[in-house]
Design an enzyme around this catalytic site. Structure first.
Site, PDB file in Angstrom:
ATOM      1  N   GLY A 218       0.825  -1.208   0.000  1.00  0.00           N
ATOM      2  CA  GLY A 218       0.000   0.000   0.000  1.00  0.00           C
ATOM      3  C   GLY A 218       0.856   1.252   0.000  1.00  0.00           C
ATOM      4  O   GLY A 218       1.855   1.337  -0.723  1.00  0.00           O
ATOM      5  N   GLY A 221       4.729   1.151  -0.026  1.00  0.00           N
ATOM      6  CA  GLY A 221       5.516   0.768  -1.179  1.00  0.00           C
ATOM      7  C   GLY A 221       5.497  -0.719  -1.455  1.00  0.00           C
ATOM      8  O   GLY A 221       4.451  -1.358  -1.464  1.00  0.00           O
ATOM      9  N   GLY A 247      -1.858  -1.868  -7.906  1.00  0.00           N
ATOM     10  CA  GLY A 247      -1.119  -3.124  -7.884  1.00  0.00           C
ATOM     11  C   GLY A 247      -0.846  -3.655  -9.281  1.00  0.00           C
ATOM     12  O   GLY A 247       0.206  -4.255  -9.534  1.00  0.00           O
ATOM     13  N   ASP A 248      -1.785  -3.441 -10.208  1.00  0.00           N
ATOM     14  CA  ASP A 248      -1.593  -3.894 -11.584  1.00  0.00           C
ATOM     15  C   ASP A 248      -0.466  -3.105 -12.260  1.00  0.00           C
ATOM     16  O   ASP A 248       0.326  -3.664 -13.027  1.00  0.00           O
ATOM     17  CB  ASP A 248      -2.888  -3.739 -12.377  1.00  0.00           C
ATOM     18  CG  ASP A 248      -4.040  -4.509 -11.743  1.00  0.00           C
ATOM     19  OD1 ASP A 248      -3.773  -5.527 -11.077  1.00  0.00           O
ATOM     20  OD2 ASP A 248      -5.195  -4.063 -11.890  1.00  0.00           O
TER      21      ASP A 248
END
Length: 308
Positions: A218, A221, A247-248
């Site tokens: 998150g 990092g 995240g992608d």
């Protein structure tokens, strides 16, 4: 060419409202539609970074036709496999007053054995050209829970590096097939290992089969644990915005860094900068270029040399 696999693709629909009020009528001020599912988001970011990218998975019905039409407007090559069922929709309701987003996800179409066999043939053919493959996201109904393990083994047999980004039982089984990199987030890592301490949990995940583990943390990092050591990278400041798709983008950063043979600290730096820049963008599968260029030289990387 980089190959991304999205077995449970979606048409992402985003509604923006001035303030989301449960149990009341909400007036929508803006609607947007995009090809969705984790692998398709990854593919669009990879294409924006200049990599030739091919996307495969399943697509069907009127929703699938709309998804393919939107994908045709991007630089991603469409190698999706048709199915009889309808591609799912995911609806995000973005509250512009608070910045919060409420997500509603449909389950996806039932995939028949014949459709799965057709996909496997397409996948194996595409592996012949691939420099790397990303296996991403949830599974649609009808697909066995160990499919990511099967797809990982097929890629490794073809000499193609594999990045696995999923959760739950598909992640656990996929790790046993020894992917080159697993990319869970902190919650997925804790659910897998039972540990809420990221460094310990990432080590545990490596012992379960992954050659390397990169965990999204998150706003803190990303942490990577590899055979050669471990590093944590973090943005220089808190980035406010919508975290959907961050995240992608991190997966795209890691995968492009692998193909370009960057060092692990440089891969993490790119992944964190892209992730943060996605928080500033209006939709998943996009990143704010100005934020990315601003953050890239200022991501802070910490070395944990004894963690491997």
């Amino acid at each position: 060419m980089i190959l991304t696999v999205t077995l449970n693709a979606a048409l992402d629909i985003t509604y923006r409202v001035p303030r989301l009020r449960p149990h009341a009528t909400n007036r929508i001020t803006e609607v947007s539609e995009r090809p969705g599912g984790k692998g398709l988001n990854v593919a669009r970011v990879l294409a924006a970074l200049g990599h030739r990218t091919v996307a495969t998975g399943f697509v069907g019905g009127g929703t699938g036709e709309a998804l393919r039409a939107l994908l045709a407007e991007t630089a991603v090559t469409d190698a999706l496999v048709p199915v009889g069922g309808a591609t799912r929709r995911t609806v995000a309701v973005a509250d512009t007053a608070t910045g919060d987003t409420t997500q509603l996800n449909e389950p996806g179409p039932v995939v028949t054995p014949a459709e799965w066999d057709t996909f496997l043939g397409t996948y194996r053919e595409l592996l012949g050209e691939a420099q790397a493959v990303a296996l991403c996201g949830s599974l649609p109904p009808g697909v066995p829970v160990d499919v990511y393990a099967r797809l990982t083994r097929a890629a490794r047999s073809a000499g193609v590096p594999v990045l696995l980004d999923t959760s739950g039982e598909p992640l656990r089984r996929g790790l046993a097939a020894r992917p080159d990199l697993a990319k869970p987030n902190a919650d997925e890592l804790a659910a897998l290992t039972g540990s809420t301490e990221p460094l310990r949990a990432a080590r545990d995940a490596r012992r379960r089969g992954a050659h390397a583990v990169a965990a999204s943390l998150g706003p803190a990092g990303m942490l990577a644990v590899t055979a050669g050591g471990a590093w944590q990278a973090a943005p220089p400041r808190h980035i406010a915005g919508n975290p959907t798709g961050a995240g992608d983008s991190a997966v795209a950063g890691l995968l492009s860094g692998l193909v370009e043979e960057l060092s692990w600290p440089d891969r993490l730096t790119r992944a964190v900068a892209l992730s943060a820049a996605t928080v500033r963008a209006p939709a998943a599968g996009e990143f704010d270029p100005a934020t990315y260029e601003d953050l890239l030289p200022r991501v802070v990387v910490t070395d944990h040399p004894t963690a491997a």
